[in-house]
Write an enzyme that holds these catalytic residues in place. Structure first.
Site: not given
Length: 423
Positions: A170, A310, A347
């Site tokens: 990620c 994040h 996400h």
């Protein structure tokens, strides 16, 4: 020798709720969400049945039928974003030495949707133990090698310089862009087309995240399902998308009169060497990445005007990240605005880091901090200024954007105004 300073002169975005930079920024600045019930397949067997999907017609956005046939969805998103970025930059790449133009693409999960679909085809929806390869798409091999993403982007823009794929989970979208920055700084290229892409909304991905209960089961209210830093959050919302940039050396950009969005002034990555999915609660590794990135950028913690978090919407991540900001920014952590755009666009795994760089650059462009949508009941352990619900006008000359990924990857990037750093 003075290091070459690298700036963003072109941006392209394909994201949920907003294809193209203008639509993407409108969604963020208005605090709208693009999360919904999954429509790509029947999700009824899954615990989490929500996602941030893109309404994307590849031919409508300039891809030929042959390109659509050849490319996985993630590659299609990257090519469309790259074409927008090049157009935005004002560069005529066919007038440049192609050997001095490179490409870097980040991706966490590669051609997930293509592989998932093709397995269903060749196995007759799983009924055949011995699959029949004659039913496979002719370009199936491209789905197995994520390097095909970088090749497609390179072919699309006519780049013949250094071309690579970065896959660090990620944080791929941050790491890919900053790998391109390093290539420019060392003189291996004059122009880099860099970014990331992922299109993971498929049964196999949903099953994987269901197994570890990482995604939200808030299926009755998909629009408000992604709730970073909120006390009622219960997992992230899977998304898809791509963001690609044109990067070049600052003086070259100035000579040709290019619009400069931001300088990528500092970058660092660390690994916690701790757990495949777990995070240490003190946020030490992310804090160290932030400290090193600030040092490289020659920016003091109190000079950061906005933190693009994040902010995945899992309790473990949000608390870890809050601790990291306090450890690295000190008292300034309580004063600086922080937000997570995953509240609006989900996400998208490896792509999200590049999409968040785009959001950070646009926040600097407009002096507006995008909000953390759906943040109504703050977690007492997340006690920073997480800009709830509504965007905020705020002078923004230096931005910190961070990423955290499975495997323990932690990355921090500092963006500044080129004029500010010169002063």
């Amino acid at each position: 020798m003075t290091a070459r300073r690298v700036v963003i002169t072109g941006i392209g975005v394909v994201a949920p709720g907003g294809i193209g930079v203008k639509n993407f920024w409108n969604l963020l600045s208005e605090g709208r969400t693009a999360t919904r019930g999954i429509t790509f397949f029947d999700p009824s067997q899954f615990r989490s049945r929500v996602a941030a999907e893109i309404d994307f017609d590849p031919e409508e956005h300039g891809l030929s039928p042959q390109e659509v046939r050849r490319m996985d969805r993630a590659a299609q998103l990257a090519v469309v974003a790259a074409r927008e970025a090049v157009g935005d930059s004002g560069l005529e790449l066919d007038e440049l030495d192609p050997h001095r133009v490179g490409v870097t693409v980040g991706s966490a999960v590669g051609a997930t949707m293509g592989l998932d679909w093709e397995y269903r085809v060749v196995s007759d929806a799983g009924r055949l133990e011995l699959v029949d390869h004659e039913y496979a798409v002719p370009h199936l091999y491209n789905y197995f090698v994520p390097s095909s993403f970088a090749a497609e982007v390179a072919w699309s823009v006519g780049a013949e310089g250094p071309t690579t794929v970065v896959s660090t989970g990620c944080t791929s979208g941050l790491d890919a862009v900053c790998h391109a920055v390093e290539l420019l700084r060392e003189g291996s290229a004059d122009i880099m087309v860099a970014g990331a892409t992922d299109a993971p909304i498929s049964p196999i991905t949903m099953a994987c995240f269901d197994a570890i209960k990482a995604t939200t089961p808030r299926n009755d209210d998909p629009e408000h399902a992604s709730r970073p830093f909120d006390g009622t959050r219960n997992g992230f919302v899977l998304g898809e998308g791509s963001a690609v940039f044109v990067l070049e050396e600052l003086e070259s950009a100035r000579r040709r009169g290019a619009h400069v969005y931001a300088e990528i002034a500092g970058y660092a990555s660390r690994c916690n060497a701790f757990h495949m999915t777990g995070l240490r609660p003190d946020g030490a590794e992310m804090a160290e990445a932030i400290r090193v990135a600030l040092d490289e950028a020659r920016v003091n913690p109190e000079e950061i005007d906005y933190v693009n978090a994040h902010g995945s919407g899992t309790k473990q991540n949000d608390r870890h990240e809050t601790a990291a900001f306090k450890k690295s920014l000190g008292e300034h952590a309580y004063a600086v605005p922080v937000s997570s755009i995953k509240s609006m666009i989900g996400h998208s795994l490896g792509a999200i880091g590049s999409i968040e760089i785009a959001a950070s650059a646009l926040a600097m462009e407009h002096h507006v901090v995008p909000p953390t949508a759906n943040l109504h009941t703050p977690d007492p352990e997340c006690d920073l200024d997480y800009v709830p619900v509504t965007a905020r006008e705020h002078r923004t000359d230096a931005v910190l954007t961070v990423g955290s990924g499975f495997g323990g990857f932690q990355t921090a990037v500092v963006l500044t105004r080129a004029e500010r750093r010169a002063a």
